[in-house]
Design an enzyme around this catalytic site. Structure first.
Site, mmCIF file in Angstrom:
data_model
loop_
_atom_site.group_PDB
_atom_site.id
_atom_site.type_symbol
_atom_site.label_atom_id
_atom_site.label_comp_id
_atom_site.label_asym_id
_atom_site.label_seq_id
_atom_site.Cartn_x
_atom_site.Cartn_y
_atom_site.Cartn_z
ATOM 1 N N LYS A 111 0.812 -1.218 0.000
ATOM 2 C CA LYS A 111 0.000 0.000 0.000
ATOM 3 C C LYS A 111 0.841 1.262 0.000
ATOM 4 C CE LYS A 111 -4.467 -1.495 1.626
ATOM 5 N NZ LYS A 111 -5.592 -1.202 2.514
ATOM 6 N N LYS A 198 -8.292 -11.173 -10.256
ATOM 7 C CA LYS A 198 -9.459 -11.314 -9.388
ATOM 8 C C LYS A 198 -10.482 -10.211 -9.665
ATOM 9 C CE LYS A 198 -8.168 -8.734 -5.246
ATOM 10 N NZ LYS A 198 -8.250 -8.691 -3.802
ATOM 11 N N LYS A 201 -12.749 -3.847 -7.933
ATOM 12 C CA LYS A 201 -13.241 -2.604 -8.523
ATOM 13 C C LYS A 201 -12.090 -1.706 -8.969
ATOM 14 C CE LYS A 201 -13.735 0.358 -4.506
ATOM 15 N NZ LYS A 201 -12.926 -0.431 -3.603
HETATM 16 P P1 AMP Z 1 -11.413 -5.393 -0.493
HETATM 17 O O1 AMP Z 1 -12.606 -4.818 -1.163
HETATM 18 O O2 AMP Z 1 -10.344 -5.836 -1.439
HETATM 19 O O3 AMP Z 1 -10.903 -4.591 0.674
HETATM 20 O O4 AMP Z 1 -11.904 -6.781 0.163
HETATM 21 C C1 AMP Z 1 -12.873 -6.902 1.170
HETATM 22 C C2 AMP Z 1 -13.055 -8.387 1.467
HETATM 23 O O5 AMP Z 1 -13.553 -9.086 0.298
HETATM 24 C C3 AMP Z 1 -11.748 -9.113 1.864
HETATM 25 O O6 AMP Z 1 -12.038 -10.049 2.891
HETATM 26 C C4 AMP Z 1 -11.324 -9.823 0.593
HETATM 27 O O7 AMP Z 1 -10.585 -10.998 0.882
HETATM 28 C C5 AMP Z 1 -12.659 -10.151 -0.087
HETATM 29 N N1 AMP Z 1 -12.535 -10.127 -1.565
HETATM 30 C C6 AMP Z 1 -12.259 -9.053 -2.343
HETATM 31 N N2 AMP Z 1 -12.214 -9.374 -3.671
HETATM 32 C C7 AMP Z 1 -12.453 -10.710 -3.726
HETATM 33 C C8 AMP Z 1 -12.556 -11.653 -4.807
HETATM 34 N N3 AMP Z 1 -12.412 -11.290 -6.080
HETATM 35 N N4 AMP Z 1 -12.821 -12.940 -4.504
HETATM 36 C C9 AMP Z 1 -12.999 -13.321 -3.219
HETATM 37 N N5 AMP Z 1 -12.935 -12.482 -2.161
HETATM 38 C C10 AMP Z 1 -12.657 -11.199 -2.390
#
Ligand code: AMP
Ligand code: TRP
Length: 337
Positions: A111, A198, A201
């Protein structure tokens, strides 16, 4: 027998895509049946990266609305800044965590670089460096047994356990519970436009499907999903096809069709258009319920806000109790005015 304590937190961002939902939030919803759960919207954490001061509060309320709409019980939800004991415990715990440990955190390395790569702003906050300590405070303050998180958080979880252990050794008492992570079964959901990455957004519009999107957009995204670029060996499943199967399975709907489609794949007779149809139907099925719930909650935002204020107030009592005991244990002043 008393139920085990579960805690997890999520940073306020405006979107909730199916990756977030299947990878994290759906698990939160299910755990509520068997455990005492508290779930936090961590707005203090959201300040560690460059952010817009006029957006944070709205984004936090939006996330609450989204979480409630997909089935998180509002009485289990709190907003971190309404429970300021987290930051106070965070300070105390930072004295039980070494500088060296924090420098080894890969999320900080990622980050802090992101900061400088994405904008000309080279500012890396001390808050970002101390982030994992605040996360440890989030967890330890509720004496959580289990913490449902994505695999990317395992290093932070390990640090929380180390901090708890060092604290316990120092005060000569097994005071803090050593928290364990609970990883979801759902693998990473991939972007339908590029199944090698993955769903996220930050990768751009094409790379995520929001759980509250219009039916039209969901169908369109699935229709244009990459299936097979032609380089998959005979008999194997390409990442795009696998992702569509994974999405269907994750919804828990259309399971008979899922089995049929798998058989067709094995027999080499699968038509991608059929697979896409079922995938779109399955996602739209979930999406309809969520959109309806969201609209209903949004029509009475005031009621939801009051509920969250009340639940934060109730959850805060637990945090205050822990902080009081901790201050006693570490030799700080503990008087009532
Ligand atoms: P983030 O929006 O990246 O901060 O993620 C929030 C939560 O969603 C975290 O626990 C991530 O591990 C999960 N997460 C985010 N993107 C994915 C994805 N494409 N597949 C599975 N889990 C996800
Ligand atoms: N760091 C977590 C993430 O990026 C969010 C978080 C903050 C968290 N405090 C927490 C997760 C406590 C679990 C427990 O997803």
């Amino acid at each position: 027998m008393s139920r085990k304590q579960v805690l997890s937190c999520i940073q306020p961002t405006g979107h909730m895509h199916f990756g977030n939902y299947f990878g994290a939030v759906a698990n939160w919803v299910n755990l509520q049946e068997d455990y005492d759960c508290v779930y936090g919207v961590v707005d203090y954490h959201a300040m560690t990266m460059p952010y817009k001061v006029d957006k944070l509060r709205t984004t936090s309320w939006d996330l609450i609305l989204n979480l409630a709409a997909v089935g998180v019980d509002p009485s289990n939800l709190f907003v971190q800044s309404l429970v300021p004991e987290h930051t106070e415990l965070g300070w105390i715990l930072s004295c039980f965590c070494s500088y060296g440990q924090l420098t080894r955190m890969t999320q900080f390395k990622d980050k802090s670089q992101q900061n400088t790569e994405e904008s000309s702003d080279t500012f890396v906050s001390a808050g970002l460096f101390g982030y994992p300590v605040l996360q440890a405070a989030d967890i330890l303050i509720y004496k959580a047994d289990y913490v449902p998180v994505g695999k990317d958080q395992s290093q932070h979880l390990e640090l929380s356990r180390n901090i708890a252990q060092r604290f316990n050794n120092q005060v000569g008492k097994e005071y803090f519970v050593l928290p364990e992570s609970l990883f979801t079964d759902t693998p990473k959901i991939k972007s339908t436009a590029d199944p090698m990455r993955k769903m996220s957004k930050s990768a751009g519009e094409k790379h995520f499907i929001n759980v509250f999107d219009s039916e039209e957009r969901i169908r369109k995204q699935i229709r244009s999903a990459v299936t097979d670029a032609g380089d998959t060996p005979e008999g194997e499943m390409s990442p795009g096809v696998e992702n569509l199967f994974e999405l269907i399975k994750a919804t828990g709907e259309h399971q008979q069709s899922y089995e049929d489609l798998i058989q067709q794949h094995n027999a080499g007779s699968l038509k991608y258009v059929d697979l896409k149809q079922v995938a779109a139907d399955a996602l739209v099925g979930l999406n309809r319920t969520f959109v309806e719930n969201r609209a209903e909650l949004a029509s009475n935002k005031k009621e939801l806000k009051n509920k969250i204020k009340q639940s934060s107030f109730e959850i805060r009592k637990q945090a205050q109790e822990t902080l009081k005991e901790v201050k006693e244990l570490v030799g700080l002043m503990n008087v009532r005015f």
